[in-house]
Design an enzyme around this catalytic site. Structure first.
Site, mmCIF file in Angstrom:
data_model
loop_
_atom_site.group_PDB
_atom_site.id
_atom_site.type_symbol
_atom_site.label_atom_id
_atom_site.label_comp_id
_atom_site.label_asym_id
_atom_site.label_seq_id
_atom_site.Cartn_x
_atom_site.Cartn_y
_atom_site.Cartn_z
ATOM 1 N N TYR A 102 -34.091 34.929 16.150
ATOM 2 C CA TYR A 102 -34.516 35.420 17.466
ATOM 3 C C TYR A 102 -36.031 35.395 17.627
ATOM 4 C CZ TYR A 102 -29.678 36.461 18.260
ATOM 5 O OH TYR A 102 -28.321 36.312 18.432
ATOM 6 N N ARG A 138 -36.609 31.968 18.917
ATOM 7 C CA ARG A 138 -36.186 31.860 20.318
ATOM 8 C C ARG A 138 -37.188 32.555 21.229
ATOM 9 N NH1 ARG A 138 -33.577 29.755 17.304
ATOM 10 N NH2 ARG A 138 -34.947 28.091 17.985
ATOM 11 N N ASN A 141 -28.061 35.205 30.460
ATOM 12 C CA ASN A 141 -29.148 34.608 29.704
ATOM 13 C C ASN A 141 -30.076 35.678 29.145
ATOM 14 O OD1 ASN A 141 -28.083 32.153 30.455
ATOM 15 N ND2 ASN A 141 -29.474 31.895 32.181
ATOM 16 N N ASP A 164 -33.241 34.824 28.185
ATOM 17 C CA ASP A 164 -34.614 34.418 28.481
ATOM 18 C C ASP A 164 -35.139 35.233 29.664
ATOM 19 O OD1 ASP A 164 -34.174 32.956 31.096
ATOM 20 O OD2 ASP A 164 -32.889 31.725 29.829
ATOM 21 N N HIS A 192 -26.510 40.688 28.624
ATOM 22 C CA HIS A 192 -26.464 40.326 27.206
ATOM 23 C C HIS A 192 -27.767 40.626 26.470
ATOM 24 C CE1 HIS A 192 -22.874 37.342 27.806
ATOM 25 N NE2 HIS A 192 -22.531 38.617 27.842
ATOM 26 N N CYS A 229 -39.597 52.045 14.569
ATOM 27 C CA CYS A 229 -39.409 52.367 15.985
ATOM 28 C C CYS A 229 -40.481 53.374 16.418
ATOM 29 C CB CYS A 229 -38.023 52.959 16.211
ATOM 30 S SG CYS A 229 -37.777 53.642 17.874
ATOM 31 N N THR A 254 -22.169 28.631 34.293
ATOM 32 C CA THR A 254 -21.473 29.375 33.243
ATOM 33 C C THR A 254 -20.234 28.630 32.776
ATOM 34 O OG1 THR A 254 -20.039 30.668 34.705
ATOM 35 C CG2 THR A 254 -22.255 31.521 34.308
ATOM 36 N N ASN A 259 -21.770 24.418 39.291
ATOM 37 C CA ASN A 259 -21.781 24.121 37.855
ATOM 38 C C ASN A 259 -21.904 22.621 37.631
ATOM 39 O OD1 ASN A 259 -21.791 25.077 35.249
ATOM 40 N ND2 ASN A 259 -19.642 25.645 35.182
ATOM 41 N N LEU A 260 -22.370 22.258 36.435
ATOM 42 C CA LEU A 260 -22.493 20.852 36.087
ATOM 43 C C LEU A 260 -21.123 20.200 35.962
ATOM 44 C CD1 LEU A 260 -24.752 18.805 35.525
ATOM 45 C CD2 LEU A 260 -24.540 19.372 33.098
#
Length: 233
Positions: free
Chosen positions: A56, A59, A92, A94, A109, A136, A176, A201-202
């Site tokens: 992560y 990412r 997503n 991002d 998410h 933390c 999606t 959608n694609l």
């Protein structure tokens, strides 16, 4: 739908793919070369926290190399101009919707640029590397982890999403797969509440049969055209 009806939009990896962010599942079910079971489950985090955190971190750092595309820009324009209720629910992790200017937005998410404390549950913006056992600031436990909803965990704010779907006049799913629940069930919930349903959608998703209409093509082409039509009404 009235001129100020309620619109709920679900976005997935196909919206960000044209910005250069890899879709979740690649060939062989791999996520950028890793088995999902190795980087996106609570068991993976317990077994090899260093691998999960490093995945992560990479990412998160990669977000600096990408920019919003025409689909993000169009949805932000709709968000700013639509006089009725609107909620963009994104799968997503991002931050391209935000960077395009969207404000009525919910990440179900989680987010790459956020850290979650496994001890106290606090969440905070995070832009740098996040090594295992990072302290933390809220509770001093060495328990910060990526603020990502792993497989087997409950997506964020589902009650808010369900309430919006129950009020929706129009539900639109963009980019999606229609294969991951609970998001895959949103179209049926919206339809049961009387909403019109549209898929952009694609290619046809696993849930295409549930939509009133499916339009196929790149999100960067379909979404701006749809937003233009909605705002012209």
């Amino acid at each position: 739908m009235s001129t100020a009806g309620t619109i709920v939009i679900l976005t997935g990896a196909g919206v960000s793919a044209e910005s250069g962010i890899a879709t979740f599942r690649g060939p062989g079910g791999l996520w950028e070369g890793h088995r999902v079971e190795d980087v996106c489950t609570p068991a993976a985090l317990a077994r090899d926290a260093a691998l999960v955190h490093r995945f992560y971190d990479l990412r998160r750092a990669a977000l600096d190399t990408v920019t919003p595309n025409a689909a993000h820009d169009a949805l932000a324009r709709l968000d700013a101009a639509w006089p009725g209720e609107l909620l963009i629910v994104t799968q997503n992790v991002d931050d391209l919707h935000e960077r395009a200017g969207a404000r009525r937005l919910l990440h179900v998410h989680g987010e790459l640029r956020s850290a979650l404390c496994a001890a106290c549950g606090s969440r905070r913006a995070w832009h740098d590397a996040l090594p295992p056992a990072t302290i933390c600031p809220a509770c001093a436990a060495p328990a910060l982890r990526p603020d990502i909803v792993f497989f087997g965990e409950i997506p964020y704010e589902m009650e808010r999403v369900e309430a919006a779907l129950a009020r929706a006049d129009l539900f639109v799913s963009i980019g999606t797969s229609g294969a991951v629940y609970p998001a895959a069930g949103f179209v049926r919930a919206a339809a049961a509440a009387g909403a019109a349903t549209l898929e952009l959608n694609l290619e046809r998703s696993a849930g295409s049969a549930w939509f009133d209409e499916t339009r196929l093509g790149p999100a960067g082409v379909l979404v701006p055209a749809w937003v233009d039509a909605v705002l012209a009404r």
